[in-house]
Write an enzyme that holds these catalytic residues in place. Structure first.
Site, short mmCIF file in Angstrom:
data_model
loop_
_atom_site.label_atom_id
_atom_site.label_comp_id
_atom_site.label_asym_id
_atom_site.label_seq_id
_atom_site.Cartn_x
_atom_site.Cartn_y
_atom_site.Cartn_z
N GLN A 96 46.24 53.78 28.39
CA GLN A 96 44.94 53.15 28.18
C GLN A 96 44.02 53.35 29.37
OE1 GLN A 96 45.59 48.55 29.24
NE2 GLN A 96 47.10 49.28 27.74
N HIS A 98 40.07 51.42 30.98
CA HIS A 98 39.14 50.31 30.88
C HIS A 98 37.75 50.80 31.28
CE1 HIS A 98 42.72 47.96 30.48
NE2 HIS A 98 43.11 48.23 31.70
N ARG A 274 42.57 52.66 24.08
CA ARG A 274 43.92 53.23 24.10
C ARG A 274 43.88 54.73 23.82
NH1 ARG A 274 44.00 48.15 22.04
NH2 ARG A 274 45.39 46.70 23.12
#
Length: 385
Positions: A96, A98, A274
């Site tokens: 993943q 952010h 993701r």
């Protein structure tokens, strides 16, 4: 100062034994993935100031300046800007990234405009905040963090001797490096899933046979058979942290935690995009917009020496430090001025008049200072003002 009662999250990847072992309780047999400390609305810590149990979130909402301090409220708003966790990975987490703050605000506003429900499985932005994070190892801890140099990743893939990986190897040997990484990740995530599943199966068999540096990817394929994230993971640096070592994960840096027990400290956000190793939604175009294709060494941290060992990061929403309190040593005074959560991970230290056992924590409002005495190890989460 308040003793906290905290929620354990039973995510499927959690170790069934690591958190119970730290707490000194019998395992339930179920996964226990994360113990949350803070005021996140999903599982706020609880406390009792004599009028019955309430949540830390409600206590802060009732008087933000008293609990957080005027400076923290002015800087971060009337909420605790970080979430503190004990994280126990018994199986790999998803691959993943952010967003940064500007991307999070824009993405959240757009999904609100489109009317996408907050709990929709295809929603990317649950809030308008960024999510820098760090993890510090309590035990040996494995993860993936940031891109390897493309030629190093090409050599790793080429060593598997799987014919269907050859086009990816050729892409990685192109220049410039950021373009090579972008093209490779795009190709992996947009390839035909049936063909990808066959490639992953062949690569997993080769990784199992070769062992050594290939072992983590054989493990990933065992947990996520056919997942393109197994190939994508080979683009990343494989990191092994020893107890007390940490890594910082900034915006756009692809990562995954693989195994081990650690403390995690992050900005108070749920925004995750993701890339694989998950049955959940993967928004490939948005992911590719957010990922930073910058190869290099992972951002590993070792604490600065001193009575309070500080892990320096480029974010202000949180600051992590560790105090190793020797038996018989003079108490260590932590100053007032900012909200703090103190977590014991070893020994039997005291915070003021409160004795702490491993896994126990306290919240210290901004207006209070506190003395710590040993023996024991205490991690301190606070903000930078």
């Amino acid at each position: 100062m308040d003793r906290l009662t905290n929620t354990i999250r039973p995510y499927a990847w959690g170790s069934p034994t690591a958190i119970p072992g730290l707490l000194g309780v019998q395992p339930t047999g179920e996964p226990q993935a994360e113990l949350w400390m803070g005021a996140h609305p999903g599982a706020p810590s609880r406390l009792d100031r004599g009028a019955g149990e309430t949540t830390l979130a409600d206590v802060i909402a009732a008087d933000p300046e008293r609990e957080l301090g005027a400076a923290a409220v002015a800087r971060f708003g009337p909420r605790l800007p970080f979430l503190f966790k004990i994280l126990a990975a018994g199986a790999p987490l998803s691959l993943q990234v952010h967003p940064d703050l500007e991307q999070a605000r824009a993405g959240y506003a757009e999904e609100e405009r489109l009317g996408i429900p907050a709990d929709a499985p295809h929603r990317n932005y649950k809030d308008p905040n960024h999510k820098p994070e760090m993890v510090c190892a309590i035990t040996a801890f494995e993860g993936l963090c940031g891109f390897r140099p493309p030629r190093e990743a090409a050599a790793l893939l080429d060593g598997l001797k799987v014919d269907s990986l050859t086009p990816y190897v050729d892409l990685l040997r192109a220049h410039p490096e950021d373009a090579a990484l972008r093209e490779m990740l795009t190709a992996v995530l947009t390839a035909d899933r049936a063909e990808t599943a066959r490639t992953v199966a062949e690569a997993a068999a080769a990784a199992e046979r070769l062992g050594g540096p290939y072992t983590p990817y054989a493990t990933l394929a065992h947990h996520f058979p056919g997942d393109p994230g197994v190939i994508a993971a080979m683009l990343l640096n494989h990191v092994k942290l020893q107890p007390g070592e940490a890594m910082f994960l900034g915006a756009g840096v692809p990562h995954a935690y693989l195994d081990g027990l650690g403390v995690e400290l992050l900005a108070n956000s749920d925004n995750v995009l993701r890339a694989g190793l998950t049955p959940k939604h993967v928004d490939v175009p948005e992911l590719l917009r957010i990922v930073r294709f910058d190869p290099g060494d992972p951002a590993l941290l070792r604490p600065e020496d001193g009575d309070e060992e500080v892990y320096d990061t480029p974010t202000d929403e949180f600051r992590l430090s560790r105090l190793a309190l020797a038996p018989g040593a003079a108490p260590h005074r932590l100053p007032a001025g900012a909200p703090q959560i103190l977590l014991c991970t070893a020994g039997r230290p005291t915070a003021g008049e409160l004795a702490l056992a491993p896994g126990e924590s306290v919240f210290v409002p901004a207006g209070e200072s506190v003395e710590l005495s040993g023996p024991g190890t205490v991690f301190r989460a606070t903000v930078v003002l």
